[in-house]
Design an enzyme around this catalytic site. Structure first.
Site, PDB file in Angstrom:
ATOM      1  N   LYS A  69      45.953  24.245  21.478  1.00 31.84           N
ATOM      2  CA  LYS A  69      47.078  23.448  20.964  1.00 31.84           C
ATOM      3  C   LYS A  69      47.284  23.698  19.463  1.00 31.84           C
ATOM      4  N   LEU A  73      49.046   9.576  27.100  1.00 33.28           N
ATOM      5  CA  LEU A  73      50.274   9.159  27.779  1.00 33.28           C
ATOM      6  C   LEU A  73      49.985   8.665  29.191  1.00 33.28           C
ATOM      7  N   ARG A  78      57.956  19.212  36.460  1.00 28.48           N
ATOM      8  CA  ARG A  78      57.443  18.372  37.547  1.00 28.48           C
ATOM      9  C   ARG A  78      56.255  17.535  37.113  1.00 28.48           C
ATOM     10  N   SER A  96      48.694  17.605  21.314  1.00 30.36           N
ATOM     11  CA  SER A  96      47.989  16.396  21.737  1.00 30.36           C
ATOM     12  C   SER A  96      47.163  15.866  20.570  1.00 30.36           C
ATOM     13  N   SER A  97      46.864  14.570  20.623  1.00 24.69           N
ATOM     14  CA  SER A  97      46.074  13.958  19.538  1.00 24.69           C
ATOM     15  C   SER A  97      44.654  14.533  19.454  1.00 24.69           C
ATOM     16  N   CYS A  98      44.217  15.273  20.478  1.00 25.49           N
ATOM     17  CA  CYS A  98      42.857  15.834  20.434  1.00 25.49           C
ATOM     18  C   CYS A  98      42.743  17.025  19.478  1.00 25.49           C
ATOM     19  N   TYR A 130      40.707  23.188  24.621  1.00 29.26           N
ATOM     20  CA  TYR A 130      42.109  22.765  24.745  1.00 29.26           C
ATOM     21  C   TYR A 130      42.703  22.547  23.352  1.00 29.26           C
ATOM     22  N   HIS A 132      43.285  11.628  33.596  1.00 32.93           N
ATOM     23  CA  HIS A 132      42.970  10.797  32.425  1.00 32.93           C
ATOM     24  C   HIS A 132      42.544   9.400  32.885  1.00 32.93           C
ATOM     25  N   ARG A 169      41.391   3.897  41.247  1.00 32.40           N
ATOM     26  CA  ARG A 169      40.078   3.379  41.670  1.00 32.40           C
ATOM     27  C   ARG A 169      40.142   1.864  41.932  1.00 32.40           C
ATOM     28  N   TRP A 211      33.688   4.951  33.631  1.00 35.04           N
ATOM     29  CA  TRP A 211      32.853   5.921  32.914  1.00 35.04           C
ATOM     30  C   TRP A 211      32.575   5.498  31.472  1.00 35.04           C
ATOM     31  N   PRO A 225      51.701  14.084  20.877  1.00 36.48           N
ATOM     32  CA  PRO A 225      51.648  12.760  21.501  1.00 36.48           C
ATOM     33  C   PRO A 225      50.215  12.241  21.596  1.00 36.48           C
ATOM     34  N   THR A 226      50.090  10.930  21.577  1.00 42.91           N
ATOM     35  CA  THR A 226      48.819  10.289  21.879  1.00 42.91           C
ATOM     36  C   THR A 226      48.612  10.294  23.408  1.00 42.91           C
ATOM     37  N   GLY A 237      57.654  22.885  32.724  1.00 46.34           N
ATOM     38  CA  GLY A 237      56.721  21.859  33.228  1.00 46.34           C
ATOM     39  C   GLY A 237      57.439  20.610  33.697  1.00 46.34           C
TER      40      GLY A 237
HETATM   41  N1  LIG Z   1      49.078  13.432  29.732  1.00 44.35           N
HETATM   42  C1  LIG Z   1      48.724  13.088  28.496  1.00 44.35           C
HETATM   43  O1  LIG Z   1      48.066  12.050  28.280  1.00 44.35           O
HETATM   44  C2  LIG Z   1      49.145  13.927  27.334  1.00 44.35           C
HETATM   45  C3  LIG Z   1      49.884  15.100  27.470  1.00 44.35           C
HETATM   46  N2  LIG Z   1      50.230  15.827  26.365  1.00 44.35           N
HETATM   47  C4  LIG Z   1      50.942  17.092  26.464  1.00 44.35           C
HETATM   48  O2  LIG Z   1      52.130  16.998  27.203  1.00 44.35           O
HETATM   49  C5  LIG Z   1      52.362  18.218  27.913  1.00 44.35           C
HETATM   50  C6  LIG Z   1      52.571  17.907  29.383  1.00 44.35           C
HETATM   51  O3  LIG Z   1      51.455  17.199  29.880  1.00 44.35           O
HETATM   52  P1  LIG Z   1      51.521  16.406  31.266  1.00 44.35           P
HETATM   53  O4  LIG Z   1      52.917  16.214  31.687  1.00 44.35           O
HETATM   54  O5  LIG Z   1      50.618  15.251  31.116  1.00 44.35           O
HETATM   55  O6  LIG Z   1      50.808  17.431  32.250  1.00 44.35           O
HETATM   56  P2  LIG Z   1      51.031  17.611  33.823  1.00 44.35           P
HETATM   57  O7  LIG Z   1      49.798  18.244  34.337  1.00 44.35           O
HETATM   58  O8  LIG Z   1      51.476  16.323  34.435  1.00 44.35           O
HETATM   59  O9  LIG Z   1      52.245  18.619  33.887  1.00 44.35           O
HETATM   60  C7  LIG Z   1      52.113  19.932  33.445  1.00 44.35           C
HETATM   61  C8  LIG Z   1      53.177  20.762  34.108  1.00 44.35           C
HETATM   62  O10 LIG Z   1      53.005  22.134  33.709  1.00 44.35           O
HETATM   63  C9  LIG Z   1      53.105  22.937  34.876  1.00 44.35           C
HETATM   64  N3  LIG Z   1      52.302  24.157  34.754  1.00 44.35           N
HETATM   65  C10 LIG Z   1      50.972  24.258  34.548  1.00 44.35           C
HETATM   66  N4  LIG Z   1      50.603  25.545  34.523  1.00 44.35           N
HETATM   67  C11 LIG Z   1      51.734  26.272  34.729  1.00 44.35           C
HETATM   68  C12 LIG Z   1      51.996  27.655  34.832  1.00 44.35           C
HETATM   69  N5  LIG Z   1      51.018  28.566  34.718  1.00 44.35           N
HETATM   70  N6  LIG Z   1      53.269  28.042  35.059  1.00 44.35           N
HETATM   71  C13 LIG Z   1      54.261  27.148  35.199  1.00 44.35           C
HETATM   72  N7  LIG Z   1      54.070  25.823  35.114  1.00 44.35           N
HETATM   73  C14 LIG Z   1      52.815  25.391  34.880  1.00 44.35           C
HETATM   74  C15 LIG Z   1      52.544  22.070  35.979  1.00 44.35           C
HETATM   75  O11 LIG Z   1      52.908  22.549  37.233  1.00 44.35           O
HETATM   76  P3  LIG Z   1      51.815  22.479  38.423  1.00 44.35           P
HETATM   77  O12 LIG Z   1      51.352  21.047  38.469  1.00 44.35           O
HETATM   78  O13 LIG Z   1      52.594  22.918  39.611  1.00 44.35           O
HETATM   79  O14 LIG Z   1      50.730  23.429  38.013  1.00 44.35           O
HETATM   80  C16 LIG Z   1      53.127  20.727  35.633  1.00 44.35           C
HETATM   81  O15 LIG Z   1      54.427  20.582  36.139  1.00 44.35           O
HETATM   82  C17 LIG Z   1      51.152  19.109  27.652  1.00 44.35           C
HETATM   83  O16 LIG Z   1      51.453  20.022  26.649  1.00 44.35           O
HETATM   84  C18 LIG Z   1      50.106  18.140  27.171  1.00 44.35           C
HETATM   85  O17 LIG Z   1      49.235  18.752  26.276  1.00 44.35           O
HETATM   86  C19 LIG Z   1      49.874  15.416  25.109  1.00 44.35           C
HETATM   87  C20 LIG Z   1      49.165  14.281  24.916  1.00 44.35           C
HETATM   88  C21 LIG Z   1      48.729  13.440  26.017  1.00 44.35           C
HETATM   89  C1  LIG Z   2      44.968  13.011  26.179  1.00 39.46           C
HETATM   90  C2  LIG Z   2      43.565  13.452  25.910  1.00 39.46           C
HETATM   91  O1  LIG Z   2      42.768  13.266  27.062  1.00 39.46           O
HETATM   92  C3  LIG Z   2      41.393  13.683  27.006  1.00 39.46           C
HETATM   93  O2  LIG Z   2      40.677  12.971  26.079  1.00 39.46           O
HETATM   94  P1  LIG Z   2      40.288  11.474  26.263  1.00 39.46           P
HETATM   95  O3  LIG Z   2      41.162  10.627  25.427  1.00 39.46           O
HETATM   96  O4  LIG Z   2      38.838  11.329  26.033  1.00 39.46           O
HETATM   97  O5  LIG Z   2      40.729  11.207  27.762  1.00 39.46           O
HETATM   98  P2  LIG Z   2      40.342  10.489  29.078  1.00 39.46           P
HETATM   99  O6  LIG Z   2      41.555   9.742  29.455  1.00 39.46           O
HETATM  100  O7  LIG Z   2      39.807  11.409  30.096  1.00 39.46           O
HETATM  101  O8  LIG Z   2      39.123   9.466  28.717  1.00 39.46           O
HETATM  102  C4  LIG Z   2      39.266   8.414  27.811  1.00 39.46           C
HETATM  103  C5  LIG Z   2      38.053   7.534  27.828  1.00 39.46           C
HETATM  104  O9  LIG Z   2      38.044   6.807  29.074  1.00 39.46           O
HETATM  105  C6  LIG Z   2      36.744   6.855  29.656  1.00 39.46           C
HETATM  106  N1  LIG Z   2      36.849   6.685  31.108  1.00 39.46           N
HETATM  107  C7  LIG Z   2      36.392   5.625  31.797  1.00 39.46           C
HETATM  108  N2  LIG Z   2      36.585   5.798  33.109  1.00 39.46           N
HETATM  109  C8  LIG Z   2      37.228   6.976  33.253  1.00 39.46           C
HETATM  110  C9  LIG Z   2      37.700   7.680  34.391  1.00 39.46           C
HETATM  111  O10 LIG Z   2      37.575   7.261  35.523  1.00 39.46           O
HETATM  112  N3  LIG Z   2      38.330   8.856  34.152  1.00 39.46           N
HETATM  113  C10 LIG Z   2      38.507   9.358  32.882  1.00 39.46           C
HETATM  114  N4  LIG Z   2      39.175  10.530  32.721  1.00 39.46           N
HETATM  115  N5  LIG Z   2      38.033   8.715  31.784  1.00 39.46           N
HETATM  116  C11 LIG Z   2      37.394   7.540  31.983  1.00 39.46           C
HETATM  117  C12 LIG Z   2      36.218   8.219  29.207  1.00 39.46           C
HETATM  118  O11 LIG Z   2      34.803   8.269  29.329  1.00 39.46           O
HETATM  119  C13 LIG Z   2      36.714   8.259  27.757  1.00 39.46           C
HETATM  120  O12 LIG Z   2      35.840   7.518  26.926  1.00 39.46           O
HETATM  121  C14 LIG Z   2      41.275  15.103  26.674  1.00 39.46           C
HETATM  122  O13 LIG Z   2      41.606  15.818  27.796  1.00 39.46           O
HETATM  123  C15 LIG Z   2      42.134  15.511  25.503  1.00 39.46           C
HETATM  124  O14 LIG Z   2      42.287  16.875  25.526  1.00 39.46           O
HETATM  125  C16 LIG Z   2      43.475  14.857  25.422  1.00 39.46           C
HETATM  126  O15 LIG Z   2      44.420  15.388  24.908  1.00 39.46           O
END
Ligand SMILES: NC(=O)C1=CN([C@@H]2O[C@H](COP(=O)(O)OP(=O)(O)OC[C@H]3O[C@@H](n4cnc5c(N)ncnc54)[C@H](OP(=O)(O)O)[C@@H]3O)[C@@H](O)[C@H]2O)C=CC1
Ligand SMILES: C[C@H]1O[C@H](OP(=O)(O)OP(=O)(O)OC[C@H]2O[C@@H](n3cnc4c(=O)[nH]c(N)nc43)[C@H](O)[C@@H]2O)[C@@H](O)[C@@H](O)C1=O
Length: 326
Positions: free
Chosen positions: A157, A183, A29, A124-126, A153, A196, A204, A219, A180-181, A27
């Site tokens: 996890k 990110l 990219r 993930s924290s979820c 999800y 997110h 926006r 939202w 992670p929380t 992952g």
């Molecule tokens: N973002 C956040 O707030 C949080 C993230 N995490 C965890 O961190 C990790 C990474 O998340 P994040 O970097 O945000 O996610 P991204 O969506 O930014 O990156 C995920 C990566 O995985 C690749 N990928 C997805 N499906 C496949 C597949 N079938 N084969 C090969 N590669 C694949 C994607 O490639 P492509 O885009 O080309 O599909 C992409 O490069 C996850 O495990 C997530 O649960 C945990 C907590 C919070």
């Molecule tokens: C990392 C974590 O991320 C997800 O959980 P989440 O924390 O609820 O994530 P969120 O970033 O989408 O929302 C946080 C809060 O923000 C509010 N909110 C306002 N305005 C927008 C808005 O424009 N977009 C989004 N997405 N949310 C919005 C939204 O209504 C909510 O109250 C899960 O995928 C979970 O699986 C996970 O691991």
């Protein structure tokens, strides 16, 4: 959970000792994977093994198997996953459970069978119950019902954590998990609906500023609390855990600081310099009311975050202007 003996550190080799070791960052990219690659490059790693989704679909077991058989990485970091915000999780439950189970099962199993020395799985924290004690300790896992918007999800996890534990117990193999929380940072997903909250609001507010719009819709009610961590801090924690941690239990990785979504929106408005008003769309789900993690175990081992939310937002907005808003 398993006996204390299972928590005894295995005789894992140092991650940082040999910068020419083969390290597979799955992952690379994405938001997290790209930050880990930046960090490993800074540290002088010379043998990173990277495959885009197009080059290797990690849901395809036989392709993953062939890749591991040929490359035989020594260290594996699992940052590939199907990831999205509250709307995406709520709309595509089948994708979130099935794709994540497939990716993590293929990568963890092939890593073990082809001789990787150590693997780090990211959850993930979820994973924690919707109404957990705050801050949430690691042992709150599986003590109550999950938040419905992301339970699919979360179940995947949780299975990933358990798979690492099972392989550690049965095979004495060094698989660890970090949770992670929420990110943010460079290379985040800025999709208007599926991302997110932080990147969604950045985009926006920016688009509203450019168009001279009078208001921006946010939202939910604005009352949920979230803990945000800059992805460069997470990458630092990943390297720290690869080097220092070798236990059965997953480790929380947070900033320890929480804000309401309203406070986040106000801060974003300031950073982006949008001068209009916020309008709340309470037809959209709030999700979990609060999820501040207790990251004291990682702190006790010696890791602490460095980037403040304000500095992180300024840095990410700069990156957004230079890279996304072309
Ligand atoms: N973002 C956040 O707030 C949080 C993230 N995490 C965890 O961190 C990790 C990474 O998340 P994040 O970097 O945000 O996610 P991204 O969506 O930014 O990156 C995920 C990566 O995985 C690749 N990928 C997805 N499906 C496949 C597949 N079938 N084969 C090969 N590669 C694949 C994607 O490639 P492509 O885009 O080309 O599909 C992409 O490069 C996850 O495990 C997530 O649960 C945990 C907590 C919070
Ligand atoms: C990392 C974590 O991320 C997800 O959980 P989440 O924390 O609820 O994530 P969120 O970033 O989408 O929302 C946080 C809060 O923000 C509010 N909110 C306002 N305005 C927008 C808005 O424009 N977009 C989004 N997405 N949310 C919005 C939204 O209504 C909510 O109250 C899960 O995928 C979970 O699986 C996970 O691991």
């Amino acid at each position: 959970m398993g006996s204390q003996d299972n928590n005894v550190a295995l005789s894992s080799s140092s991650f940082l000792a040999d910068k020419s070791a083969k390290v597979f960052v799955a992952g690379h990219r994405g938001l997290v994977g790209s930050a880990i690659v930046r960090k490993l490059n800074q540290l002088g790693f010379t043998n990173l093994i990277l495959r885009s989704h197009a080059e290797l679909d990690l849901t395809h077991q036989s392709d993953v198997e062939a890749f591991f058989a040929s490359e035989k990485p020594e260290f594996v970091i699992v940052a590939a996953a199907k990831v999205g915000g509250i709307h995406a999780n709520n709309t595509y439950p089948a994708d979130f459970i099935a794709i994540n189970l497939q990716i993590q099962t293929n990568v963890i199993d092939s890593s073990y069978r082809h001789g990787a020395k150590k693997l780090l799985f990211l959850g993930s924290s979820c994973i924690y119950p919707k109404f957990s004690p705050q801050p949430i300790p690691e042992d709150a896992l599986l003590t109550g019902p999950l938040e419905p918007t992301n339970e699919w999800y979360a179940i995947a996890k949780i299975a990933g954590i358990k798979m690492c534990q099972a392989y550690r117990i049965q095979y004495k193999w060094d698989a660890i998990s970090g949770m992670p929380t929420n990110l943010y940072g460079p290379y985040d997903n800025f999709h208007p609906e599926n991302s997110h909250v932080l990147p969604a609001l950045m985009r926006r507010f920016h688009e509203a500023k450019v168009k001279g719009a009078k208001e921006v819709v946010v939202w939910g009610t604005g009352s949920p609390l979230r803990e945000f961590l800059h992805v460069d801090d997470l990458a630092d924690a990943v390297v720290f855990m690869m080097e220092k941690y070798s236990g059965l239990e997953h480790l929380n990785v947070g900033s320890g600081k929480e804000v309401t979504i309203k406070e986040l929106a106000e801060l974003m408005k300031e950073v982006v310099e949008f001068e209009g008003n916020l309008v709340w769309d309470s037809t959209k789900p709030d999700g979990t009311p609060r999820k501040l993690m207790d990251s004291s175990k990682l702190a006790t081992l010696g890791w602490t975050p460095k980037v403040s939310l304000k500095d992180g937002l300024v840095d990410t907005y700069k990156w957004y202007l230079e890279n996304v808003n072309l």
